[in-house]
Design an enzyme around this catalytic site. Structure first.
Site, PDB file in Angstrom:
ATOM      1  CG  HIS A  19      87.635 107.866 -79.175  1.00  0.00           C
ATOM      2  ND1 HIS A  19      87.006 107.948 -80.388  1.00  0.00           N
ATOM      3  CD2 HIS A  19      86.707 108.260 -78.252  1.00  0.00           C
ATOM      4  CE1 HIS A  19      85.754 108.371 -80.223  1.00  0.00           C
ATOM      5  NE2 HIS A  19      85.556 108.572 -78.934  1.00  0.00           N
ATOM      6  CG  HIS A  42      77.036 114.090 -72.672  1.00  0.00           C
ATOM      7  ND1 HIS A  42      77.375 114.166 -71.342  1.00  0.00           N
ATOM      8  CD2 HIS A  42      76.218 115.152 -72.909  1.00  0.00           C
ATOM      9  CE1 HIS A  42      76.787 115.232 -70.804  1.00  0.00           C
ATOM     10  NE2 HIS A  42      76.078 115.847 -71.733  1.00  0.00           N
ATOM     11  CB  SER A  97      83.756 107.019 -75.836  1.00  0.00           C
ATOM     12  OG  SER A  97      82.577 107.768 -75.942  1.00  0.00           O
ATOM     13  CD  GLU A 115      72.990 110.471 -77.201  1.00  0.00           C
ATOM     14  OE1 GLU A 115      74.208 110.559 -77.020  1.00  0.00           O
ATOM     15  OE2 GLU A 115      72.298 111.429 -77.633  1.00  0.00           O
ATOM     16  CG  ASP A 137      70.842 116.068 -68.118  1.00  0.00           C
ATOM     17  OD1 ASP A 137      71.453 116.607 -69.049  1.00  0.00           O
ATOM     18  OD2 ASP A 137      71.146 116.230 -66.929  1.00  0.00           O
ATOM     19  N   GLY A 138      72.547 113.295 -69.140  1.00  0.00           N
ATOM     20  CA  GLY A 138      73.705 112.581 -68.612  1.00  0.00           C
ATOM     21  C   GLY A 138      74.173 113.100 -67.265  1.00  0.00           C
ATOM     22  CG  ASP A 158      82.730 113.375 -75.460  1.00  0.00           C
ATOM     23  OD1 ASP A 158      83.113 114.544 -75.676  1.00  0.00           O
ATOM     24  OD2 ASP A 158      82.705 112.489 -76.339  1.00  0.00           O
TER      25      ASP A 158
HETATM   26  N1  SAM Z   1      81.225 110.280 -76.296  1.00  0.00           N
HETATM   27  C1  SAM Z   1      80.908 109.980 -77.686  1.00  0.00           C
HETATM   28  C2  SAM Z   1      82.125 109.389 -78.352  1.00  0.00           C
HETATM   29  O1  SAM Z   1      83.244 109.841 -78.076  1.00  0.00           O
HETATM   30  O2  SAM Z   1      81.964 108.466 -79.148  1.00  0.00           O
HETATM   31  C3  SAM Z   1      80.441 111.223 -78.421  1.00  0.00           C
HETATM   32  C4  SAM Z   1      79.399 111.988 -77.722  1.00  0.00           C
HETATM   33  S1  SAM Z   1      78.901 113.450 -78.552  1.00  0.00           S
HETATM   34  C5  SAM Z   1      80.251 114.521 -78.372  1.00  0.00           C
HETATM   35  C6  SAM Z   1      77.739 114.104 -77.413  1.00  0.00           C
HETATM   36  C7  SAM Z   1      76.437 113.346 -77.355  1.00  0.00           C
HETATM   37  O3  SAM Z   1      75.686 113.865 -76.250  1.00  0.00           O
HETATM   38  C8  SAM Z   1      75.534 113.503 -78.558  1.00  0.00           C
HETATM   39  O4  SAM Z   1      75.207 112.226 -79.057  1.00  0.00           O
HETATM   40  C9  SAM Z   1      74.271 114.202 -78.032  1.00  0.00           C
HETATM   41  O5  SAM Z   1      73.071 113.719 -78.624  1.00  0.00           O
HETATM   42  C10 SAM Z   1      74.294 113.839 -76.578  1.00  0.00           C
HETATM   43  N2  SAM Z   1      73.675 114.778 -75.635  1.00  0.00           N
HETATM   44  C11 SAM Z   1      73.505 116.121 -75.748  1.00  0.00           C
HETATM   45  N3  SAM Z   1      73.021 116.624 -74.587  1.00  0.00           N
HETATM   46  C12 SAM Z   1      72.901 115.571 -73.728  1.00  0.00           C
HETATM   47  C13 SAM Z   1      72.504 115.459 -72.370  1.00  0.00           C
HETATM   48  N4  SAM Z   1      72.114 116.537 -71.666  1.00  0.00           N
HETATM   49  N5  SAM Z   1      72.546 114.246 -71.787  1.00  0.00           N
HETATM   50  C14 SAM Z   1      72.936 113.148 -72.498  1.00  0.00           C
HETATM   51  N6  SAM Z   1      73.317 113.195 -73.780  1.00  0.00           N
HETATM   52  C15 SAM Z   1      73.306 114.403 -74.388  1.00  0.00           C
END
Ligand code: SAM
Length: 257
Positions: A19, A42, A97, A115, A137-138, A158
């Site tokens: 961050h 993500h 983020s 997300e 899916d991201g 991320d």
């Molecule tokens: N980037 C955020 C931050 O720094 O504040 C934290 C993100 S966290 C490490 C990862 C997130 O990805 C989780 O909330 C999870 O639910 C989500 N996630 C998992 N697989 C995913 C996918 N295939 N596509 C999108 N989101 C996904």
């Protein structure tokens, strides 16, 4: 079924690393008058309560931002986001983020987030009503929207790395993103693991993008035997000055016991 929830880890030392450098990069990009795009694959829920049971259970924020916030002077873009979040949401609030991006970007900029987890997605939409938020899916979302408008900008990838295949498939996704968005700054966060599960992915990324900035910090594991012993970011087309910022931050991490 996804089980990862970032509330257990929000504000930990990996978040501080990611961050602080993200906020610095977005501040740098918005110093110019031209609009930018911010894309995040993500997103998480964007707003975390470090007083919640989940955060207190792991104690990671206590060992993280609570311990090291004095590293950042009040005019550092990350410190400004921390203060703004506390002012708006209370003393135990912490910005994820997407919140950091929302606070630094201007009305002329675009924010597009993905997300997948339904609860986290709902919370993200509630926290950031002006952002475009996909429940998707991201990786697929990014393929479908790149290159974004405006063309200048940054994408953060991320993942939670819950799907172990991510370590294998990420270099292929990134190769396509770099081609599709030929001016975008692309940032991947990854954990440094005692198992070295990240190592082959990094070797492939470095072979594919020899000009990228790879920056890693190490820290004591959150619990004895915990597998994560550091945090890394891999930045394709790093902004001018990032290497120096990252090196300064690393000297702080190196002093942690
Ligand atoms: N980037 C955020 C931050 O720094 O504040 C934290 C993100 S966290 C490490 C990862 C997130 O990805 C989780 O909330 C999870 O639910 C989500 N996630 C998992 N697989 C995913 C996918 N295939 N596509 C999108 N989101 C996904």
């Amino acid at each position: 079924m996804l089980s990862y929830q970032h509330i257990y880890h929000a504000g930990n030392l990996a978040d501080v690393h990611k961050h602080a450098l993200l906020a610095w990069m977005l501040d740098y990009l918005t110093a110019k008058d031209k609009p930018i795009s911010y894309v995040e694959t993500h997103g998480g829920r964007a707003l975390y309560d470090l007083g919640a049971d989940e955060a207190l259970k792991t104690g990671e924020a206590a060992q993280g931002i609570a311990r090291v916030k004095t590293w950042f002077p009040p005019d550092h873009p990350y410190a400004k986001c921390l203060s703004q979040t506390i002012d708006l949401h209370g003393t135990s609030a912490y910005p994820g983020s997407p919140m950091i991006a929302t606070q630094i970007l201007r009305d002329t900029d675009q924010i597009t987030l993905a997300e997948l987890h339904p609860g986290e997605h709902n919370a993200l939409e509630l926290a950031l009503p002006t952002a475009t938020v996909h429940r998707a899916d991201g990786f697929a979302m990014a393929h479908s929207i790149l290159p974004p408008t405006p063309r200048r900008g940054l994408m953060l990838i991320d993942p939670s790395f819950e799907v172990k295949d991510d370590y294998v498939t990420i270099p292929g996704h990134i190769k396509k993103y770099v081609r599709a968005w030929n001016v975008g700054i692309i940032v991947l966060w990854y954990p440094i693991l005692t198992s070295k599960a990240h190592a082959n992915m990094l070797a492939t990324l470095q072979k594919d993008h020899p000009e990228a900035l790879r920056h890693e910090v190490r820290f004591p594991p959150a619990r004895p035997g915990h597998g994560m012993i550091g945090s890394g970011i891999f930045v394709i087309r790093p902004p001018f000055g990032l290497a120096e910022q990252a090196a300064n931050l690393k000297t702080r991490f190196d002093q942690l016991k």
